[in-house]
Scaffold this motif. Structure first.
Motif, PDB file in Angstrom:
ATOM      1  N   ALA A 268      17.598 -14.973  -8.562  1.00 25.18           N
ATOM      2  CA  ALA A 268      18.570 -14.884  -7.469  1.00 25.18           C
ATOM      3  C   ALA A 268      19.779 -14.099  -7.960  1.00 25.18           C
ATOM      4  O   ALA A 268      20.825 -14.658  -8.288  1.00 25.18           O
ATOM      5  CB  ALA A 268      18.973 -16.280  -7.002  1.00 25.18           C
ATOM      6  N   ASP A 269      19.621 -12.788  -8.028  1.00 25.05           N
ATOM      7  CA  ASP A 269      20.701 -11.926  -8.518  1.00 25.05           C
ATOM      8  C   ASP A 269      21.492 -11.385  -7.326  1.00 25.05           C
ATOM      9  O   ASP A 269      21.307 -10.242  -6.895  1.00 25.05           O
ATOM     10  CB  ASP A 269      20.127 -10.767  -9.351  1.00 25.05           C
ATOM     11  CG  ASP A 269      19.401 -11.261 -10.590  1.00 25.05           C
ATOM     12  OD1 ASP A 269      19.863 -12.256 -11.174  1.00 25.05           O
ATOM     13  OD2 ASP A 269      18.378 -10.663 -10.974  1.00 25.05           O
ATOM     14  N   PHE A 270      22.362 -12.208  -6.780  1.00 22.28           N
ATOM     15  CA  PHE A 270      23.164 -11.810  -5.631  1.00 22.28           C
ATOM     16  C   PHE A 270      24.483 -11.205  -6.107  1.00 22.28           C
ATOM     17  O   PHE A 270      25.284 -11.871  -6.784  1.00 22.28           O
ATOM     18  CB  PHE A 270      23.434 -13.003  -4.728  1.00 22.28           C
ATOM     19  CG  PHE A 270      22.175 -13.644  -4.188  1.00 22.28           C
ATOM     20  CD1 PHE A 270      21.212 -12.873  -3.558  1.00 22.28           C
ATOM     21  CD2 PHE A 270      21.956 -15.007  -4.318  1.00 22.28           C
ATOM     22  CE1 PHE A 270      20.046 -13.441  -3.061  1.00 22.28           C
ATOM     23  CE2 PHE A 270      20.802 -15.589  -3.825  1.00 22.28           C
ATOM     24  CZ  PHE A 270      19.841 -14.798  -3.194  1.00 22.28           C
ATOM     25  N   ALA A 271      24.697  -9.956  -5.755  1.00 22.10           N
ATOM     26  CA  ALA A 271      25.884  -9.234  -6.221  1.00 22.10           C
ATOM     27  C   ALA A 271      27.172  -9.926  -5.797  1.00 22.10           C
ATOM     28  O   ALA A 271      28.161  -9.943  -6.535  1.00 22.10           O
ATOM     29  CB  ALA A 271      25.847  -7.799  -5.698  1.00 22.10           C
TER      30      ALA A 271
END
Length: 267
Positions: A171-174
């Motif tokens: 879950a690489d949410f900027a």
């Protein structure tokens, strides 16, 4: 309940024959697609794209393709793979129970001791409980090799399928990379709100409102005589655990000795 299959939990030389049962069931009301004009059932056909014929299940195989080449795999070929025939729940390691991330959990199965295996079953259950450990296991079900967690639920051993590591997405949410300021007062008020909702979890207190209302809708239409008659056209191995049975204490002693030998060799 009806068992799905029979197998055996194995760790070291200890062999615990068990029956496997699905621990959960779907409570949703089954709905079909029908023609709005006459209520006739809508069915999908298994039609071959090459010859255009409708194909019976007995003539359907599985295949892999990359868009250019296709490899057909027959049922006998898939069944011949060793993993597909395995009837063992093989313990790989014992890990602290709190190390398992719930996101990895899949379907849950109850394990029932079979035959004369009750003592070994109870011993394993008590050991897992006393050590706060979960056994990580490998097993095969429906022609798929699976990873699982063997844990204790009350008086029963439970086998819970686990996703493989590469099946869990990151879950690489900027947006979360940007620092956010939260004041002590905001955190305090949030804590107060949480406390106002605090309660011990009791699953039976919750119900699926949609399914309750759907059943009531169906019952009401039946009571009002709004049902149609279903026409005739609309109607539609156990494997032995295997292996010689060892005395439980002897199997435990040998397994511990073998584990110590491996540890000494690794050192």
């Amino acid at each position: 309940m009806r068992s799905i299959w029979k197998g055996a939990i194995t760790f070291g030389l200890v062999n615990v024959p068990v029956k496997v049962y699905s621990a959960t069931e779907d409570h949703d009301v089954a709905l079909h697609q029908v023609h709005d004009h006459d209520g006739g059932r809508i069915r999908y056909q298994r039609r071959c794209e090459t010859c255009g014929q409708v194909v019976d299940y007995e003539h359907i195989d599985k295949a892999w393709d990359d868009g250019e080449q296709r490899v057909i795999l027959t049922e006998p070929e898939l069944a011949s793979l060793p993993a597909a025939r395995a009837r063992e729940i093989e313990v790989v390691e014992f890990v602290p129970s709190d190390q398992l991330d719930p996101i990895m959990y899949e379907h849950t199965y109850y394990l029932e001791p079979e035959g004369m295996s009750t003592k070994a079953y109870v011993l394993l259950r008590r050991t897992l409980h006393a050590t706060s450990r979960t056994a990580i296991v490998r097993f095969a079900l429906r022609q798929k090799t699976r990873l699982g967690a063997l844990r204790v639920r009350g008086d029963v051993l439970v086998l819970q399928g686990l996703l493989w590591g590469d099946e869990v997405r990151s879950a690489d949410f900027a947006v979360l990379a940007t620092p956010v300021s939260v004041s002590d007062r905001e955190l305090e008020l949030s804590g107060v709100l949480v406390e106002s909702f605090e309660k011990d979890f009791t699953p039976d207190e919750f119900s699926d409102d949609y399914q309750v209302q759907l059943r009531a809708l169906i019952a009401g239409k039946l009571d009002r005589g709004e049902a149609r008659t279903v026409h005739a056209l609309d109607a539609s191995a156990d494997a032995p655990a295997g292996g010689d049975v060892l005395d439980l204490m002897e199997a435990l002693r040998r397994s511990v000795d073998e584990s110590r030998r491996r540890s000494s060799g690794a050192g």
